[in-house]
Design an enzyme around this catalytic site. Structure first.
Site, PDB file in Angstrom:
ATOM      1  N   VAL A 716       0.856  -1.261   0.168  1.00  0.00           N
ATOM      2  CA  VAL A 716      -0.086  -0.123   0.022  1.00  0.00           C
ATOM      3  C   VAL A 716       0.706   1.233  -0.030  1.00  0.00           C
ATOM      4  O   VAL A 716       1.616   1.483   0.848  1.00  0.00           O
ATOM      5  CB  VAL A 716      -1.001  -0.047   1.336  1.00  0.00           C
ATOM      6  N   ASP A 717       0.667   2.180  -1.036  1.00  0.00           N
ATOM      7  CA  ASP A 717       1.164   3.284  -1.074  1.00  0.00           C
ATOM      8  C   ASP A 717       3.085   3.267  -0.763  1.00  0.00           C
ATOM      9  O   ASP A 717       3.439   4.186  -0.213  1.00  0.00           O
ATOM     10  CB  ASP A 717       0.836   4.408  -0.094  1.00  0.00           C
ATOM     11  N   PHE A 718       3.415   2.237  -1.241  1.00  0.00           N
ATOM     12  CA  PHE A 718       4.933   1.698  -1.030  1.00  0.00           C
ATOM     13  C   PHE A 718       6.113   2.609  -1.775  1.00  0.00           C
ATOM     14  O   PHE A 718       7.192   2.528  -1.542  1.00  0.00           O
ATOM     15  CB  PHE A 718       5.106   0.312  -0.926  1.00  0.00           C
ATOM     16  N   TYR A 742      -1.792   0.050  -3.783  1.00  0.00           N
ATOM     17  CA  TYR A 742      -1.452   1.128  -4.445  1.00  0.00           C
ATOM     18  C   TYR A 742       0.112   1.059  -4.406  1.00  0.00           C
ATOM     19  O   TYR A 742       0.670   1.252  -3.526  1.00  0.00           O
ATOM     20  CB  TYR A 742      -1.959   2.382  -3.902  1.00  0.00           C
ATOM     21  N   ARG A 780      -2.329   6.442  -6.077  1.00  0.00           N
ATOM     22  CA  ARG A 780      -3.662   7.227  -5.637  1.00  0.00           C
ATOM     23  C   ARG A 780      -2.709   8.498  -5.289  1.00  0.00           C
ATOM     24  O   ARG A 780      -1.735   8.440  -4.817  1.00  0.00           O
ATOM     25  CB  ARG A 780      -4.325   6.794  -4.671  1.00  0.00           C
TER      26      ARG A 780
END
Length: 901
Positions: A716-718, A742, A780
């Site tokens: 996630v959002d890495f 994401y 995102r």
């Protein structure tokens, strides 16, 4: 219970709820999900109408070849490329389990050459007494799980001149009507003896004949479909289920030249279990059942339907030539206006019909049906022995309507009301206040915007890394990291060596990386040439420690010889307290340089470290370099990251307060903190959520980071932050432990030239079930520090989110800062391979769900940013001081020349 109630003048609304009923599709139908993509075909024709020539349609063979090569459960995706958006094709055959996905902005035109549809006898494009000389454009015969998806368009070109003739398909159909014969023209889509066929969001328009016919189909879903053909186009039914069962037509918009929907049952058996819900009909002949009903029609639910301008409204039509039993039909929450025959139930459809198949209409129920303008109401049973049975509840008609009823049996209390003159008030006079939505225009927002060749030049390696300074005032400061020694991979001469397997002298050799960095900084301060680069070689091994690199004058290069065998690893997450942090790591900072100790001390007394205190490698020094190393945050690496995001009962469905009470898993492997001109080559960064964080410099000053032959993994959002970063020849791997993933979360300032650019990269996945579902996202846009959203409606009474000096929310009011609004997030992906884990239609995600406090829609450009502000409660001119939209438009999210796996 009341029968028809007169309504002199009423505006209209459509109720958008539904309650269970036995008359409906027996399946539990949800919005369809796009299948995994098997291949991608770019358009080769310019935008605009594609015209047939003497040659066959140019795209037929390659479309059919792609369909034939695709495995069951997958789809061929059609995309635009470099301004070309059109395909031109003849007849296609869908294979079982294979689907087609059309990107937004893509149009597939059907050929106007009759030879492309002819069945072999040369009849296609002519009139005769049979009318069966043309193949459909798309045929799905004996398929299972096939479909057509996407926001693109299939255009049947029914109004265009047929090649070699002076008439269009529609004109020869109209001539056939005058000559009392039949036209040989192609249908758009014909599904026969198939199971679970899907149409999702696609636009079908200008069909030469019927748009969609279903013959002996079990399981069909049309969701969010638009059908758009002129009212004078003959025999252009929208969707016709024939001898089929378990059909759902939901959230559709249909305007056409014949029946909007026609449910039929002929010699091949009954039609049953049908749901038409949450839809809007315009021109056409209405919501019809018949005229073939001899196979039997039953269990039909029509719920939340508006009809505006159709010739008939709710319609059941049949006669003795092909009549049969029609029963258990439920019309509920229907709004009708400008319709000649709003309710038309007729058992004598063909006045001259002959036969013995008597139509019988039983158990017809109308609930909350409002007819707002005058029209003919026809309720005509066959005879006294075969009456029509109807049950009515809260049915309102305009007082001027003409009512024709014969052989009609009204059930319940409706009979007495019918004899009283139909003069009762509606139970819900506002039912139709918002019913009649305009037909959606054909302008769609591209979910995968593409750069053109000119714009792409602005995102070259040299241009992106060229500028530095404050956002909006950046100056040229060229930087070419590929010319640096580590890029050339020479034998570098180390100033210091780290080797966990030997006895260290703590002068030039060390057992810990942090000790070598500390000594290097102290030694550099004593030298005259303080700006000379320092090289620290890390020998193979696993170094379980933190490494902090403060801002120093002498740039540092940290390098190994084999990234797979040289790892710096620590276990540290955002929830760790300062005291626990001290107990784990204090000993390694006992004798470090003061500048390193200061970094440690800035964290040690925190109640919780938070995301930004979890970096295993934390770099503040400009011109830092790293090569052939693995940096790992080991948090959850032994057990996986698939833990519940919400404790039981705390935030079910991530509702209005999405993420405010969620359990998070932030754990940084690398934090680059204002370290301009940092270069990673052959470095592996391992983590789950928030693996790589890249911050801008002081007060938002541009910080540039370059990654060559890098590997970054997470869920996630890495890859996130507000810096400028260029990833070249690198692999970005999604780990599918969690259901949502994401790859990136840029928070670039709107005035910064660049955010993240990925060039010649590979976006891969771990092969997990979550990844293979194809629902992950490239990025995102991080809605930085948001506490409330000005975008859309949040279902909190009295909710308000205005511009303010702080980001804060105390229900029901909140404020959001200009800085947060301007953290728009920029990312471009080009010349890269995008794996099947990425959502094929919409790889760019919104920030959280609509209707939640942290929501912000994906913004592809500065034009979107402006439009969103205009639609919000924040005036971009009066409150934010903008003179107007940015000119020229600035790219936020885009792609170029990518390949989907």
């Amino acid at each position: 219970m009341n029968f028809f109630k007169t309504l002199p003048v009423v505006s209209a609304a459509l109720m958008l709820h539904a309650t269970p009923a036995s008359a409906q599709d027996s399946r539990q139908v949800k919005e369809p999900q796009t299948p995994v993509i098997c291949s991608v075909l770019p358009a080769q024709l310019e935008s605009g109408k594609a015209e047939s020539t003497d040659a066959r349609a140019p795209d037929t063979r390659r479309l059919q070849a792609a369909i034939d090569a695709c495995q069951s459960g997958q789809a061929v995706r059609l995309i635009s490329r470099n301004g070309k958006t059109a395909f031109l094709s003849g007849a296609l055959q869908l294979r079982s389990g294979v689907s087609i996905v059309l990107d937004a902005g893509v149009t597939v035109y059907t050929s106007t050459n009759p030879k492309d549809f002819d069945r072999g006898n040369g009849a296609c494009g002519t009139n005769d007494d049979k009318g069966k000389g043309c193949k459909p454009f798309i045929t799905a015969d004996r398929t299972q799980g096939s479909g057509i998806y996407g926001d693109g368009v299939i255009d049947g070109q029914g109004g265009e001149r047929i090649l070699g003739k002076d008439e269009s398909w529609w004109q020869i159909a109209r001539r056939a009507q005058k000559e009392n014969n039949r036209q040989n023209v192609p249908r758009l889509l014909e599904v026969t003896q198939s199971d679970n066929f899907t149409l999702h969001r696609i636009t079908l328009r200008n069909s030469p004949n019927f748009h969609v016919t279903l013959n002996q189909v079990n399981g069909f879903t049309a969701w969010g479909v638009r059908i758009d053909t002129p009212a004078n186009a003959r025999n252009t039914d929208g969707i016709d289920p024939i001898s089929s069962r378990n059909i759902t037509i939901a959230n559709t918009y249909i305007r056409t030249g014949d029946d909007n929907v026609a449910i039929k049952a002929g010699n091949n058996g009954p039609t049953e279990n049908i749901t038409i819900r949450n839809s809007h009909f315009y021109s056409g002949h209405g919501m019809s059942i018949g005229s073939e009903t001899n196979g039997g029609v039953s269990n039909v639910l029509v719920d939340n339907l508006s009809m505006d301008g159709t010739t008939s409204g709710l319609r059941i039509k049949s006669d003795v030539s092909r009549g049969g039993l029609v029963q258990n039909i439920n019309y509920r929450n229907v709004c009708i206006r400008n319709v000649k025959a709003p309710i038309d139930f007729d058992t004598h459809y063909g006045k001259d019909a002959r036969g013995s198949q008597i139509p019988q209409y039983r158990d017809i129920k109308l609930e909350h049906v409002q007819v707002l303008t005058p029209g003919r109401i026809i309720l005509q049973g066959y005879d006294a022995s075969h009456p029509m049975t109807v049950r009515l509840q809260d049915v309102v008609i305009d007082a001027s309507s003409a009512i024709q009823r014969e052989h009609l049996q009204l059930l319940g209390d409706a009979g007495a009301a019918a004899q009283s003159g139909f003069n009762a008030e509606s139970a819900n006079p506002k039912q139709c206040d918002q019913a009649f939505a305009a037909f959606p225009d054909n302008v769609v927002t591209l979910k995968r915007p593409q750069l053109d060749a000119v714009a792409a030049q602005q995102f070259s390696y040299a241009e992106v890394l060229k500028y530095a300074g404050m956002p909006g005032n950046e100056k040229a400061d060229p930087w070419d990291p590929l010319s640096a020694p580590i890029a050339a991979n020479p034998d570098l001469l180390p100033d210091y060596i780290v080797d966990a397997g030997v006895k260290a002298d703590d002068v030039h050799s060390f057992n810990r990386v942090q000790d070598a960095v500390s000594r290097a900084i102290a030694d550099a301060e004593k030298k005259a040439d303080k700006g000379k680069r320092i090289y620290i070689l890390v020998k193979p091994g696993t170094y379980r420690e933190l490494v902090y690199v403060p801002a120093v004058d002498s740039p540092i290069t940290l390098y190994g010889t084999d990234a797979a065998k040289t790892k710096i690893s620590a276990n540290l997450d955002a929830a760790v307290t300062g005291s626990v942090y001290q107990s784990r790591f204090a000993s390694q900072f006992n004798k470090t340089h003061a500048s390193i100790t200061a970094m440690y001390e800035s964290l040690k007394d925190r109640p919780a470290l938070g995301t930004f205190g979890t970096g295993v490698l934390w770099v503040k020094s400009k011109s830092f370099e790293a090569k052939n190393l693995t940096i790992e945050n080991a948090y959850n690496k032994d057990v996986g990251n698939a833990r519940a995001d919400c404790p039981a009962g705390v935030c079910p469905d991530a509702g209005v307060y999405a993420q405010t009470k969620m359990v998070h898993h932030q754990a940084l492997a690398v934090m680059l903190d204002g370290a301009d001109k940092t270069h990673f080559d052959g470095v592996r960064m391992l983590g789950f959520q928030d693996t790589l964080y890249m911050r801008s410099g002081a007060n938002g000053e541009t910080a540039r980071y370059f990654f060559n032959h890098a590997y970054v993994e997470g869920d996630v959002d890495f890859i996130f932050g507000d810096a400028t970063a260029y990833f070249y020849q690198s692999e970005i791997k999604a780990l599918g432990d969690r259901g949502n993933a994401y790859m990136a979360a840029p928070s670039t300032n709107i005035n910064s030239r660049y955010g993240f650019v990925f060039d010649h990269c590979r976006f891969t996945h771990d092969g997990s079930a979550n990844s293979l579902a194809g629902k992950f996202y490239l990025a995102r846009q991080w809605f930085h520090n948001e506490r409330c959203t000005p975008y859309g409606v949040v279902p909190v009474p009295g909710y308000d989110c205005q511009l303010g000096q702080v980001d804060v929310y105390a229900a029901p009011n909140g404020t959001i800062t200009k800085k947060t609004l301007e953290s728009v997030g920029k990312m471009v992906v080009m010349n890269s391979v995008i794996g099947a884990h990425i959502h094929p239609l919409q790889p760019w995600s919104d920030w959280n769900k609509y209707g939640t406090l942290p929501y912000r829609p994906a913004q592809y450009s500065s034009d979107d940013y402006w439009a969103n502000l205009k639609a919000s409660k924040i005036d971009p001119v009066k409150q934010l001081g903008y003179p107007g939209p940015m000119t020229p438009m600035r790219v936020f999210l885009a792609e170029l020349n990518n390949t989907d796996e």
